[in-house]
Scaffold this active site. Sequence first.
Site, PDB file in Angstrom:
ATOM      1  N   GLY A  12       0.777  -1.229   0.000  1.00 36.56           N
ATOM      2  CA  GLY A  12       0.000   0.000   0.000  1.00 36.56           C
ATOM      3  C   GLY A  12       0.809   1.280   0.000  1.00 36.56           C
ATOM      4  O   GLY A  12       0.333   2.309   0.469  1.00 36.56           O
ATOM      5  N   ARG A  64     -16.552 -14.530  -8.250  1.00 41.20           N
ATOM      6  CA  ARG A  64     -16.214 -13.106  -8.307  1.00 41.20           C
ATOM      7  C   ARG A  64     -17.441 -12.237  -8.039  1.00 41.20           C
ATOM      8  O   ARG A  64     -17.327 -11.152  -7.449  1.00 41.20           O
ATOM      9  CB  ARG A  64     -15.603 -12.765  -9.670  1.00 41.20           C
ATOM     10  CG  ARG A  64     -15.162 -11.324  -9.756  1.00 41.20           C
ATOM     11  CD  ARG A  64     -14.274 -11.060 -10.954  1.00 41.20           C
ATOM     12  NE  ARG A  64     -14.998 -11.144 -12.204  1.00 41.20           N
ATOM     13  CZ  ARG A  64     -14.457 -10.923 -13.407  1.00 41.20           C
ATOM     14  NH1 ARG A  64     -13.173 -10.619 -13.510  1.00 41.20           N
ATOM     15  NH2 ARG A  64     -15.165 -11.022 -14.506  1.00 41.20           N
ATOM     16  N   MET A  89      -4.685  -6.304  -6.993  1.00 42.20           N
ATOM     17  CA  MET A  89      -4.253  -7.338  -7.928  1.00 42.20           C
ATOM     18  C   MET A  89      -5.372  -8.261  -8.404  1.00 42.20           C
ATOM     19  O   MET A  89      -5.109  -9.403  -8.786  1.00 42.20           O
ATOM     20  CB  MET A  89      -3.119  -8.159  -7.303  1.00 42.20           C
ATOM     21  CG  MET A  89      -1.899  -7.315  -6.917  1.00 42.20           C
ATOM     22  SD  MET A  89      -1.219  -6.361  -8.292  1.00 42.20           S
ATOM     23  CE  MET A  89      -0.415  -7.663  -9.222  1.00 42.20           C
ATOM     24  N   ARG A  90      -6.589  -7.783  -8.385  1.00 39.80           N
ATOM     25  CA  ARG A  90      -7.722  -8.563  -8.895  1.00 39.80           C
ATOM     26  C   ARG A  90      -8.263  -7.901 -10.155  1.00 39.80           C
ATOM     27  O   ARG A  90      -8.323  -6.669 -10.227  1.00 39.80           O
ATOM     28  CB  ARG A  90      -8.853  -8.618  -7.872  1.00 39.80           C
ATOM     29  CG  ARG A  90      -8.479  -9.300  -6.591  1.00 39.80           C
ATOM     30  CD  ARG A  90      -8.544 -10.793  -6.751  1.00 39.80           C
ATOM     31  NE  ARG A  90      -7.990 -11.443  -5.579  1.00 39.80           N
ATOM     32  CZ  ARG A  90      -7.774 -12.741  -5.506  1.00 39.80           C
ATOM     33  NH1 ARG A  90      -8.046 -13.535  -6.531  1.00 39.80           N
ATOM     34  NH2 ARG A  90      -7.274 -13.274  -4.408  1.00 39.80           N
ATOM     35  N   ILE A  91      -8.666  -8.724 -11.096  1.00 40.44           N
ATOM     36  CA  ILE A  91      -9.316  -8.191 -12.290  1.00 40.44           C
ATOM     37  C   ILE A  91     -10.799  -8.036 -11.981  1.00 40.44           C
ATOM     38  O   ILE A  91     -11.462  -8.994 -11.566  1.00 40.44           O
ATOM     39  CB  ILE A  91      -9.080  -9.113 -13.493  1.00 40.44           C
ATOM     40  CG1 ILE A  91      -7.593  -9.126 -13.829  1.00 40.44           C
ATOM     41  CG2 ILE A  91      -9.909  -8.651 -14.690  1.00 40.44           C
ATOM     42  CD1 ILE A  91      -7.195 -10.094 -14.926  1.00 40.44           C
ATOM     43  N   ASN A 106      -6.702   3.776 -11.951  1.00 43.86           N
ATOM     44  CA  ASN A 106      -5.740   2.711 -11.659  1.00 43.86           C
ATOM     45  C   ASN A 106      -4.340   3.217 -11.950  1.00 43.86           C
ATOM     46  O   ASN A 106      -4.155   4.059 -12.831  1.00 43.86           O
ATOM     47  CB  ASN A 106      -6.025   1.485 -12.543  1.00 43.86           C
ATOM     48  CG  ASN A 106      -5.053   0.345 -12.292  1.00 43.86           C
ATOM     49  OD1 ASN A 106      -4.743   0.019 -11.141  1.00 43.86           O
ATOM     50  ND2 ASN A 106      -4.541  -0.267 -13.358  1.00 43.86           N
ATOM     51  N   HIS A 108      -0.621   1.751 -13.128  1.00 50.49           N
ATOM     52  CA  HIS A 108      -0.007   0.570 -13.730  1.00 50.49           C
ATOM     53  C   HIS A 108       1.472   0.858 -13.967  1.00 50.49           C
ATOM     54  O   HIS A 108       1.824   1.928 -14.473  1.00 50.49           O
ATOM     55  CB  HIS A 108      -0.703   0.244 -15.059  1.00 50.49           C
ATOM     56  CG  HIS A 108      -0.157  -0.984 -15.702  1.00 50.49           C
ATOM     57  ND1 HIS A 108      -0.442  -2.256 -15.249  1.00 50.49           N
ATOM     58  CD2 HIS A 108       0.696  -1.144 -16.748  1.00 50.49           C
ATOM     59  CE1 HIS A 108       0.199  -3.147 -15.988  1.00 50.49           C
ATOM     60  NE2 HIS A 108       0.893  -2.493 -16.910  1.00 50.49           N
ATOM     61  N   THR A 140     -11.592   0.904 -17.506  1.00 48.24           N
ATOM     62  CA  THR A 140     -12.720   0.469 -18.329  1.00 48.24           C
ATOM     63  C   THR A 140     -12.811  -1.057 -18.197  1.00 48.24           C
ATOM     64  O   THR A 140     -12.062  -1.662 -17.423  1.00 48.24           O
ATOM     65  CB  THR A 140     -12.512   0.836 -19.810  1.00 48.24           C
ATOM     66  OG1 THR A 140     -11.388   0.096 -20.306  1.00 48.24           O
ATOM     67  CG2 THR A 140     -12.280   2.327 -19.984  1.00 48.24           C
ATOM     68  N   GLU A 173       5.725   6.517  -9.250  1.00 46.26           N
ATOM     69  CA  GLU A 173       4.299   6.266  -8.970  1.00 46.26           C
ATOM     70  C   GLU A 173       3.846   7.131  -7.803  1.00 46.26           C
ATOM     71  O   GLU A 173       2.741   7.693  -7.809  1.00 46.26           O
ATOM     72  CB  GLU A 173       4.065   4.786  -8.645  1.00 46.26           C
ATOM     73  CG  GLU A 173       4.297   3.845  -9.816  1.00 46.26           C
ATOM     74  CD  GLU A 173       4.035   2.394  -9.451  1.00 46.26           C
ATOM     75  OE1 GLU A 173       3.052   2.118  -8.749  1.00 46.26           O
ATOM     76  OE2 GLU A 173       4.827   1.523  -9.859  1.00 46.26           O
TER      77      GLU A 173
HETATM   78  C1  GRF Z   1       2.786  -0.793  -7.791  1.00 47.67           C
HETATM   79  O1  GRF Z   1       3.936  -0.911  -8.566  1.00 47.67           O
HETATM   80  C2  GRF Z   1       1.583  -0.777  -8.677  1.00 47.67           C
HETATM   81  O2  GRF Z   1       1.751  -0.026  -9.828  1.00 47.67           O
HETATM   82  C3  GRF Z   1       1.482  -2.238  -8.989  1.00 47.67           C
HETATM   83  O3  GRF Z   1       1.694  -2.881  -7.758  1.00 47.67           O
HETATM   84  C4  GRF Z   1       2.558  -2.070  -6.981  1.00 47.67           C
HETATM   85  C5  GRF Z   1       1.864  -1.802  -5.680  1.00 47.67           C
HETATM   86  O4  GRF Z   1       2.674  -1.206  -4.753  1.00 47.67           O
HETATM   87  N1  GRF Z   1       0.279  -2.585  -9.667  1.00 47.67           N
HETATM   88  P1  GRF Z   1       2.065  -0.622  -3.415  1.00 47.67           P
HETATM   89  O5  GRF Z   1       1.144  -1.673  -2.814  1.00 47.67           O
HETATM   90  O6  GRF Z   1       1.346   0.645  -3.735  1.00 47.67           O
HETATM   91  O7  GRF Z   1       3.256  -0.398  -2.532  1.00 47.67           O
END
Ligand code: GRF
Length: 195
Positions: A12, A64, A89-91, A106, A108, A140, A173
């Site tokens: 997180g 789901r 990490m879920r679709i 989101n 990525h 989307t 990020e």
């Molecule tokens: C990040 O790199 C995010 O882009 C990816 O998973 C990682 C999550 O990191 N999808 P955190 O849980 O925010 O530390």
Amino acid sequence: MTRVAILISGGGSNMVRLCESMAVDHPARPVLVLSDRPDAGGLDKARALGVSAQAVDRKAFSDRAGFEAKLMHALEAVSADVVCLAGFMRILSPAFADHWAGRMLNIHPSLLPKYPGLGTHARALEAGDLEAGCTVHLVTSVLDDGPILGQARVPVLDEDTPATLAERVLGMEHKLYPAVLRRFVQGDAAPLYLP
Ligand code: GRF
């Protein structure tokens, strides 16, 4: 005041940066952190920041649809206006994405449209890319697709491994997501490019 919910699966660190940024002179505030995993380290970090946090354990649901119904209920219970996926990490199903269309973001870890899905840093290294980065986009029904709200670039170094590249990208990020969310909440959907 825009009410923001953040969905996580792990440590997180992006969620923490979003919450910290909303604590100072911001038109939004974090109302809930949700994790699909009860052991996600981010849950306690959210609580330490004074944000309510709860797990909706995906493993407790046989399908789901049941899992997403519980997520939806939790989001509606706090009257969330905007949902930020931050290492979630879920679709999500097309129906879930459609419900939140234009209101779910989101992050990525690649320069989309390059490398949707997993293993982005290894794929960038294998391709011999000279730069990598991260993208914030509207969600989307298509995975890692949707209008781009911001991108940040980092150089790829000769000695990089997927882990060292991931660390450099993660640093960006942490800058990009709060900056994009602030603009988004203010009604500015023009893409932001960093640095
Ligand atoms: C990040 O790199 C995010 O882009 C990816 O998973 C990682 C999550 O990191 N999808 P955190 O849980 O925010 O530390």
